[in-house]
Scaffold this motif. Structure first.
Motif, PDB file in Angstrom:
ATOM      1  N   SER A   1       0.810  -1.220   0.000  1.00 33.59           N
ATOM      2  CA  SER A   1       0.000   0.000   0.000  1.00 33.59           C
ATOM      3  C   SER A   1       0.842   1.268   0.000  1.00 33.59           C
ATOM      4  CB  SER A   1      -0.927  -0.005   1.218  1.00 33.59           C
ATOM      5  OG  SER A   1      -0.169  -0.206   2.409  1.00 33.59           O
ATOM      6  N   LEU A   2       1.873   1.277  -0.802  1.00 29.68           N
ATOM      7  CA  LEU A   2       2.666   2.462  -1.107  1.00 29.68           C
ATOM      8  C   LEU A   2       2.671   2.556  -2.626  1.00 29.68           C
ATOM      9  CD1 LEU A   2       5.701   1.703   1.250  1.00 29.68           C
ATOM     10  CD2 LEU A   2       3.873   3.357   1.702  1.00 29.68           C
ATOM     11  N   SER A   3       2.468   3.737  -3.166  1.00 25.82           N
ATOM     12  CA  SER A   3       2.225   3.840  -4.597  1.00 25.82           C
ATOM     13  C   SER A   3       3.022   4.947  -5.264  1.00 25.82           C
ATOM     14  CB  SER A   3       0.726   4.100  -4.860  1.00 25.82           C
ATOM     15  OG  SER A   3      -0.077   3.057  -4.354  1.00 25.82           O
ATOM     16  N   ALA A   4       3.096   4.848  -6.583  1.00 26.81           N
ATOM     17  CA  ALA A   4       3.536   5.948  -7.430  1.00 26.81           C
ATOM     18  C   ALA A   4       2.284   6.533  -8.075  1.00 26.81           C
ATOM     19  CB  ALA A   4       4.509   5.466  -8.495  1.00 26.81           C
ATOM     20  N   HIS A   5       2.185   7.842  -8.082  1.00 32.40           N
ATOM     21  CA  HIS A   5       0.997   8.526  -8.587  1.00 32.40           C
ATOM     22  C   HIS A   5       1.364   9.417  -9.769  1.00 32.40           C
ATOM     23  CE1 HIS A   5      -0.940   7.614  -4.616  1.00 32.40           C
ATOM     24  NE2 HIS A   5       0.311   7.733  -4.209  1.00 32.40           N
ATOM     25  N   ALA A   6       0.463   9.520 -10.746  1.00 35.96           N
ATOM     26  CA  ALA A   6       0.689  10.406 -11.889  1.00 35.96           C
ATOM     27  C   ALA A   6      -0.632  11.019 -12.313  1.00 35.96           C
ATOM     28  CB  ALA A   6       1.318   9.650 -13.053  1.00 35.96           C
ATOM     29  N   SER A   7      -0.573  12.253 -12.779  1.00 35.79           N
ATOM     30  CA  SER A   7      -1.769  12.905 -13.321  1.00 35.79           C
ATOM     31  C   SER A   7      -1.379  13.795 -14.497  1.00 35.79           C
ATOM     32  CB  SER A   7      -2.491  13.731 -12.248  1.00 35.79           C
ATOM     33  OG  SER A   7      -1.669  14.781 -11.781  1.00 35.79           O
ATOM     34  N   ILE A   8      -2.271  13.873 -15.467  1.00 30.77           N
ATOM     35  CA  ILE A   8      -2.074  14.715 -16.646  1.00 30.77           C
ATOM     36  C   ILE A   8      -3.241  15.690 -16.741  1.00 30.77           C
ATOM     37  CG2 ILE A   8      -1.875  14.793 -19.165  1.00 30.77           C
ATOM     38  CD1 ILE A   8      -0.713  11.954 -19.040  1.00 30.77           C
ATOM     39  N   GLU A   9      -2.913  16.953 -16.820  1.00 31.48           N
ATOM     40  CA  GLU A   9      -3.926  18.011 -16.947  1.00 31.48           C
ATOM     41  C   GLU A   9      -3.669  18.779 -18.244  1.00 31.48           C
ATOM     42  OE1 GLU A   9      -5.699  21.840 -14.437  1.00 31.48           O
ATOM     43  OE2 GLU A   9      -3.931  20.740 -13.720  1.00 31.48           O
ATOM     44  N   PRO A  10      -4.547  18.655 -19.246  1.00 35.29           N
ATOM     45  CA  PRO A  10      -4.370  19.413 -20.491  1.00 35.29           C
ATOM     46  C   PRO A  10      -4.400  20.916 -20.226  1.00 35.29           C
ATOM     47  CG  PRO A  10      -5.956  17.636 -20.787  1.00 35.29           C
ATOM     48  CD  PRO A  10      -5.693  17.732 -19.313  1.00 35.29           C
TER      49      PRO A  10
ATOM     50  N   TYR B   1       6.717  10.323 -22.156  1.00 31.93           N
ATOM     51  CA  TYR B   1       6.087  11.189 -23.151  1.00 31.93           C
ATOM     52  C   TYR B   1       6.688  10.971 -24.539  1.00 31.93           C
ATOM     53  CZ  TYR B   1       5.206  15.262 -26.036  1.00 31.93           C
ATOM     54  OH  TYR B   1       4.881  16.072 -27.094  1.00 31.93           O
ATOM     55  N   ASN B   2       8.015  10.924 -24.605  1.00 28.80           N
ATOM     56  CA  ASN B   2       8.679  10.764 -25.903  1.00 28.80           C
ATOM     57  C   ASN B   2       8.244   9.479 -26.592  1.00 28.80           C
ATOM     58  OD1 ASN B   2      10.026  13.130 -25.318  1.00 28.80           O
ATOM     59  ND2 ASN B   2      12.011  12.186 -24.970  1.00 28.80           N
ATOM     60  N   ARG B   3       8.194   8.385 -25.836  1.00 33.37           N
ATOM     61  CA  ARG B   3       7.809   7.099 -26.426  1.00 33.37           C
ATOM     62  C   ARG B   3       6.340   7.105 -26.854  1.00 33.37           C
ATOM     63  NH1 ARG B   3       8.705   1.376 -27.606  1.00 33.37           N
ATOM     64  NH2 ARG B   3      10.890   1.691 -26.998  1.00 33.37           N
TER      65      ARG B   3
ATOM     66  N   ILE C   1       4.600  20.974 -19.100  1.00 31.67           N
ATOM     67  CA  ILE C   1       5.165  21.101 -17.756  1.00 31.67           C
ATOM     68  C   ILE C   1       5.268  19.704 -17.162  1.00 31.67           C
ATOM     69  CG2 ILE C   1       4.909  22.123 -15.464  1.00 31.67           C
ATOM     70  CD1 ILE C   1       3.046  24.228 -16.781  1.00 31.67           C
ATOM     71  N   VAL C   2       6.452  19.330 -16.737  1.00 30.55           N
ATOM     72  CA  VAL C   2       6.636  18.053 -16.031  1.00 30.55           C
ATOM     73  C   VAL C   2       7.143  18.384 -14.633  1.00 30.55           C
ATOM     74  CG1 VAL C   2       6.974  16.623 -18.058  1.00 30.55           C
ATOM     75  CG2 VAL C   2       8.930  17.781 -17.070  1.00 30.55           C
ATOM     76  N   GLU C   3       6.549  17.755 -13.623  1.00 32.59           N
ATOM     77  CA  GLU C   3       6.923  18.082 -12.250  1.00 32.59           C
ATOM     78  C   GLU C   3       6.841  16.861 -11.357  1.00 32.59           C
ATOM     79  OE1 GLU C   3       4.235  21.122 -10.911  1.00 32.59           O
ATOM     80  OE2 GLU C   3       2.462  19.830 -11.038  1.00 32.59           O
ATOM     81  N   ALA C   4       7.836  16.714 -10.486  1.00 35.91           N
ATOM     82  CA  ALA C   4       7.840  15.686  -9.448  1.00 35.91           C
ATOM     83  C   ALA C   4       7.535  16.393  -8.135  1.00 35.91           C
ATOM     84  CB  ALA C   4       9.188  14.980  -9.397  1.00 35.91           C
ATOM     85  N   LEU C   5       6.319  16.268  -7.678  1.00 38.21           N
ATOM     86  CA  LEU C   5       5.874  17.039  -6.514  1.00 38.21           C
ATOM     87  C   LEU C   5       6.607  16.619  -5.240  1.00 38.21           C
ATOM     88  CD1 LEU C   5       2.041  17.026  -7.303  1.00 38.21           C
ATOM     89  CD2 LEU C   5       3.669  18.876  -7.690  1.00 38.21           C
ATOM     90  N   ASP C   6       6.939  15.334  -5.108  1.00 35.73           N
ATOM     91  CA  ASP C   6       7.628  14.871  -3.908  1.00 35.73           C
ATOM     92  C   ASP C   6       9.065  15.377  -3.855  1.00 35.73           C
ATOM     93  OD1 ASP C   6       7.832  13.251  -6.201  1.00 35.73           O
ATOM     94  OD2 ASP C   6       8.621  11.580  -5.051  1.00 35.73           O
TER      95      ASP C   6
ATOM     96  N   PHE D   1       0.275  20.345 -21.804  1.00 32.14           N
ATOM     97  CA  PHE D   1      -0.285  19.641 -20.657  1.00 32.14           C
ATOM     98  C   PHE D   1       0.685  19.746 -19.490  1.00 32.14           C
ATOM     99  CE2 PHE D   1       2.255  16.607 -23.017  1.00 32.14           C
ATOM    100  CZ  PHE D   1       3.003  15.986 -22.036  1.00 32.14           C
ATOM    101  N   ARG D   2       0.175  19.445 -18.301  1.00 29.70           N
ATOM    102  CA  ARG D   2       0.979  19.364 -17.089  1.00 29.70           C
ATOM    103  C   ARG D   2       0.981  17.913 -16.629  1.00 29.70           C
ATOM    104  NH1 ARG D   2       2.295  22.908 -12.866  1.00 29.70           N
ATOM    105  NH2 ARG D   2       0.984  24.522 -13.804  1.00 29.70           N
ATOM    106  N   LEU D   3       2.171  17.331 -16.521  1.00 33.95           N
ATOM    107  CA  LEU D   3       2.330  15.972 -16.010  1.00 33.95           C
ATOM    108  C   LEU D   3       2.942  16.059 -14.616  1.00 33.95           C
ATOM    109  CD1 LEU D   3       2.543  12.859 -16.124  1.00 33.95           C
ATOM    110  CD2 LEU D   3       4.665  13.142 -17.424  1.00 33.95           C
TER     111      LEU D   3
END
Length: 341
Positions: free
Chosen positions: A37-46, A84-86, A53-58, A98-100
């Motif tokens: 119950s530990l995760s990696a999280h991602a979100s994309i906002e157009p 993204y490139n792939r 914009i790419v950002e690692a919030l942690d 978009f913001r990732l």
């Protein structure tokens, strides 16, 4: 709209290292792991602007670029840009800004598969955004290709599949990138007892796994007999662990972990060190029957099997080393994606 995903980190229980080429290609590898119950999280906002914009919030890191079909791989948030490139190279989308954003519940280099799990989570967000017809095997293999081929990062194959599939799995690895994921139907009481007895401890250090893995690869290429024999034993350890869990022989788990840790030390230098050995010895003196370093080794998380009620004495001992006990539960689910408006 925001397109979100999360993927679970994993604890490697047995067979660690046998999923790394060329060993897995030549001899076949076997791993047993379980997601937690530990995760990696991602979100994309157009965005309404042609900016990516790419950002690692942690990690409080951010990069901004004018929209382009490929972003520079320059050591800054390369996992995010590599996905993204792939995706753009394969599907030609998205064509707007978009913001990732990403966040991981454990530090990089901790030995829980953070980097690969993050790649899977980012892929999941793009799959949700673009409604891509990709199955679990497709996503896991694509994540592996992005890390190992596009970004040239050293490592194995288990983390991508654990993060995508979720649960407790016995995995087999062969040449030509053939992977078979076997979900294990472990009785709930066995899994509860395993979770109660397995202590997850962060040593308060992170490590660069690539150096250890490169030495491991070199030893296989050079036909180093000691290293290859140890990896054969680790493959057998995965089979031993599978049988013990399925048949409820939990009293054997500690000894199986201890056997694996002994073999792991023989694969490459720097897998263990003086601090790790001190912690390991102290934990066993306090009641643990075995344990291991999570991931490639050198630091990060360690796990200890503490039968009966010995976990409390072991935790008290571990707290004297300045690290941190991490609470967790086992999870059934792998990559999960959703959209919010």
């Amino acid at each position: 709209m925001i397109y979100r995903s999360k993927a679970p980190l994993r604890i490697g229980l047995a067979g660690g290292g046998t999923d790394v080429s060329p060993y897995s290609d030549e001899y076949g590898g076997a791993i047993l792991n379980a997601t937690v119950s530990l995760s990696a999280h991602a979100s994309i906002e157009p965005l309404q602007e042609n900016t990516i914009i790419v950002e690692a919030l942690d990690r409080k890191e951010e990069e901004r670029y004018d929209w382009a079909p490929a972003l520079p791989i320059n050591g800054k948030l390369d996992l995010l840009k590599g996905v993204y490139n792939r995706i753009h190279a394969m599907y030609g989308l998205p064509l707007t800004g978009f913001r990732l954003s990403t966040f991981v519940d454990a530090p990089a280099g901790s030995g829980l598969g953070t980097s690969s799990t993050l790649v899977v989570a980012i892929l999941g967000a793009f799959v949700e955004l673009l409604k891509l017809p990709l199955g679990d095997y497709d996503i896991a293999h694509l994540a592996y290709q992005i890390e190992r081929e596009d970004l040239q990062l050293a490592g194995g194959k288990q983390d991508q599949y654990a993060a995508t599939f979720g649960g407790v799995n016995f995995m087999e690895f062969y040449g030509d990138d053939k992977v078979i994921v076997n979900p294990l139907r472990i009785r709930p009481e066995y899994l509860h007892e395993l979770g109660n007895n397995l202590v997850l401890y962060f040593t308060a250090t992170s490590r660069e796994s690539a150096h250890i893995i490169k030495e491991q690869v070199k030893n296989v290429n050079n036909k180093d007999e000691k290293s290859i024999k140890a990896m054969h034993q680790l493959k057998e350890q995965a089979k031993m662990m599978k049988e013990a869990l399925l048949k409820g022989r939990l009293n054997e788990i500690g000894e199986i972990l201890d056997f694996g840790f002994e073999q792991k030390r023989r694969i490459a230098h720097n897998i263990s060190n003086e601090t790790i050995e001190l912690i390991y010895t102290a934990a066993k003196k306090s009641g643990a029957t075995g344990g291991k370093i999570s991931g490639a080794g050198g630091g990060g998380f360690m796990i200890f099997y503490c039968p009966g009620n010995t976990r409390y004495a072991v935790i008290e001992t571990l707290n004297t080393f300045g690290g941190e006990i991490k609470n967790y539960t086992f999870t059934k689910y792998g990559l999960t994606t959703w959209t919010i408006s």
